[in-house]
Design an enzyme around this catalytic site. Structure first.
Site, short mmCIF file in Angstrom:
data_model
loop_
_atom_site.label_atom_id
_atom_site.label_comp_id
_atom_site.label_asym_id
_atom_site.label_seq_id
_atom_site.Cartn_x
_atom_site.Cartn_y
_atom_site.Cartn_z
N SER A 32 146.80 21.44 -0.87
CA SER A 32 147.66 21.70 0.29
C SER A 32 148.36 23.03 0.12
O SER A 32 148.19 23.70 -0.88
CB SER A 32 148.68 20.57 0.46
OG SER A 32 149.51 20.45 -0.65
N THR A 84 159.38 18.94 10.40
CA THR A 84 158.56 18.27 9.40
C THR A 84 157.11 17.99 9.78
O THR A 84 156.47 17.22 9.10
CB THR A 84 159.19 16.94 8.95
OG1 THR A 84 159.10 15.98 10.00
CG2 THR A 84 160.62 17.12 8.54
N ASN A 90 147.89 13.29 -3.56
CA ASN A 90 148.34 14.67 -3.64
C ASN A 90 147.86 15.39 -4.90
O ASN A 90 148.06 16.60 -5.03
CB ASN A 90 149.86 14.72 -3.53
CG ASN A 90 150.32 14.51 -2.10
OD1 ASN A 90 150.25 15.42 -1.28
ND2 ASN A 90 150.71 13.30 -1.78
N LYS A 104 151.70 14.92 14.41
CA LYS A 104 150.93 14.63 13.21
C LYS A 104 151.83 14.87 12.01
O LYS A 104 152.74 15.71 12.04
CB LYS A 104 149.67 15.48 13.12
CG LYS A 104 149.84 16.98 12.95
CD LYS A 104 150.15 17.49 11.56
CE LYS A 104 149.17 16.96 10.54
NZ LYS A 104 149.58 17.43 9.16
N GLU A 107 152.20 9.26 3.25
CA GLU A 107 151.14 9.18 2.25
C GLU A 107 151.49 8.19 1.14
O GLU A 107 152.49 8.34 0.44
CB GLU A 107 150.88 10.55 1.65
CG GLU A 107 150.26 11.52 2.64
CD GLU A 107 150.16 12.94 2.12
OE1 GLU A 107 149.43 13.73 2.74
OE2 GLU A 107 150.83 13.26 1.12
N THR A 140 145.51 15.24 9.80
CA THR A 140 144.97 15.70 8.51
C THR A 140 144.89 14.49 7.59
O THR A 140 143.91 13.76 7.61
CB THR A 140 145.84 16.82 7.91
OG1 THR A 140 147.21 16.41 7.90
CG2 THR A 140 145.69 18.10 8.70
#
Length: 390
Positions: A390, A186, A385, A175, A266, A153
């Protein structure tokens, strides 16, 4: 290095149109071996995605012949309809595999399902089911890398691994780049082995491995609704390792994948290991390490190359761990900037210009230790984010 390195497995990754980018978004892993034992570990989030609830039931049966995974949609918080979509995906996968591979006669209860992506929206089944058919047509012994790419993703790169035993192998793919905090694993991960091992042995090995690998990754303190780790055994090697040997190999594979997750977190500019030693017990060590890993003041300080040990000590002080504040030592990249709860070596000696950071916290309260892996908090994390739902 992939899920198809162990004998008895095929995989595929295809584009079904679930992702706006047009990239690969449906993956399939199939166990052709004489055995089909399985174990699974799942998120402990009370809000569980439909595929998690489905796969938990499937794993209880002890047999899984296929795992179908999709990116581009989490199928979480989608109500009874979302669960029906998961069930339909498993039924479609089982029926299609049976029709094209007569030696694989299986039912929906032998198909695990995993999904990742946006929470709260139903999956586009008119795209997903044809994607499953395409993946079945594309199954091959060389399909592991394509499958690993299809489950990405916000990941910037695919994550695969191999750990070798004596005549048998463990392979894997995972992933995850955000919502990385334990409550099991996680992220999504499929592990495969050609060792001979039953469900009970697989379960013991997987739980021991995830406890010291994925459960010790805490990137941003955000627990996902979809976390799933599956371990499939084909028995194709004909070799039955001891439980200790299997656990060691599975742990090595999980550790490698966990480190790849942290490295791809990220917006991260730092990869941080928090070593807690001298704890009264392991639980205290984990609690201290996790609390420091989740402390935004610590994470932003490290982003700014600031070895701010005061923030670290303050975070330790919020835990219920056994320690005396005037006895705690803290080192950053080998420099003991805090001794006995007070300033020690000159903090200017700490070199934080590189990506790797090690924080060592000695509680002087016992002999137990644990390591938590995390990353810094950067502008890029906030931007990604705030721009990505999400």
């Amino acid at each position: 290095m992939s899920v198809t390195t162990p004998r008895g497995f095929r995989a595929a990754g295809v584009a079904a149109g679930l992702k706006a980018s047009g990239g690969a978004d449906v993956a399939l892993v199939v166990n052709d071996g004489p055995d089909a034992g399985v174990a699974g570990v799942f998120t402990t989030n009370r809000v569980k995605a439909a595929p998690v609830r489905w796969s938990q039931q499937v794993v209880q049966g002890g047999v899984v012949r296929a795992v179908v995974l999709n990116s581009g949609g989490a199928n979480a918080c989608t109500g009874p309809g979302g669960f029906q979509d998961t069930h339909a995906t498993a039924e479609h996968t089982a029926a299609t595999l049976t029709s094209v591979s007569p030696r694989l006669i299986l039912g929906a209860g032998e198909v695990a399902v995993c999904s990742t992506g946006l929470i709260g929206e139903r999956l586009p089944m008119p795209k997903l089911l044809p994607g499953v058919r395409s993946a079945i047509k594309g199954l091959s012994r060389d399909g592991g890398p394509a499958a690993a790419e299809a489950i990405m993703t916000t990941d910037t790169r695919s994550k695969t691994t191999v750990a070798r035993g004596s005549g048998w192998t463990v392979g894997g793919m995972a992933k995850g780049a955000g919502m990385l905090a334990p409550g099991m694993a996680t992220m999504l991960c499929v592990l495969t082995t050609d060792a001979v091992a039953g469900p009970a042995t697989l379960d013991e090995a997987l739980r021991a491995a995830t406890r010291v690998s994925f459960d010790r990754v805490d990137s941003d303190g955000c627990m996902s609704t979809n976390d799933t780790v599956l371990l499939l055994a084909s028995g194709a090697s004909g070799i039955e390792p001891t439980p200790a040997e299997l656990t060691a190999a599975v742990t090595a594979a999980c550790h490698d994948l966990a480190q790849q997750l942290v490295a791809d977190a990220e917006g991260a500019t730092k990869q941080i290991a928090i070593d807690v030693v001298g704890a009264a017990d392991e639980d205290d060590a984990v609690e201290v390490g996790r609390t420091v890993a989740r402390n935004n003041l610590v994470k932003t300080a490290l982003f700014g190359n600031d070895p701010n040990w005061g923030r670290i000590l303050a975070a330790v002080g919020t835990t219920a761990a056994v320690f005396e504040p005037d006895e705690v030592d803290v080192a950053v990249n080998g420099v003991w900037v805090c001794r006995g709860g007070a300033a020690a070596e000159d903090r200017s000696k700490v070199d934080l210009t590189g990506r790797d950071v090690t924080i060592r916290i000695d509680l002087h309260a016992g002999t137990s230790a644990a390591t938590i892996w995390t990353n810094d908090l950067s502008h890029a994390y906030v931007h990604e984010n705030s721009a990505y739902s999400s």
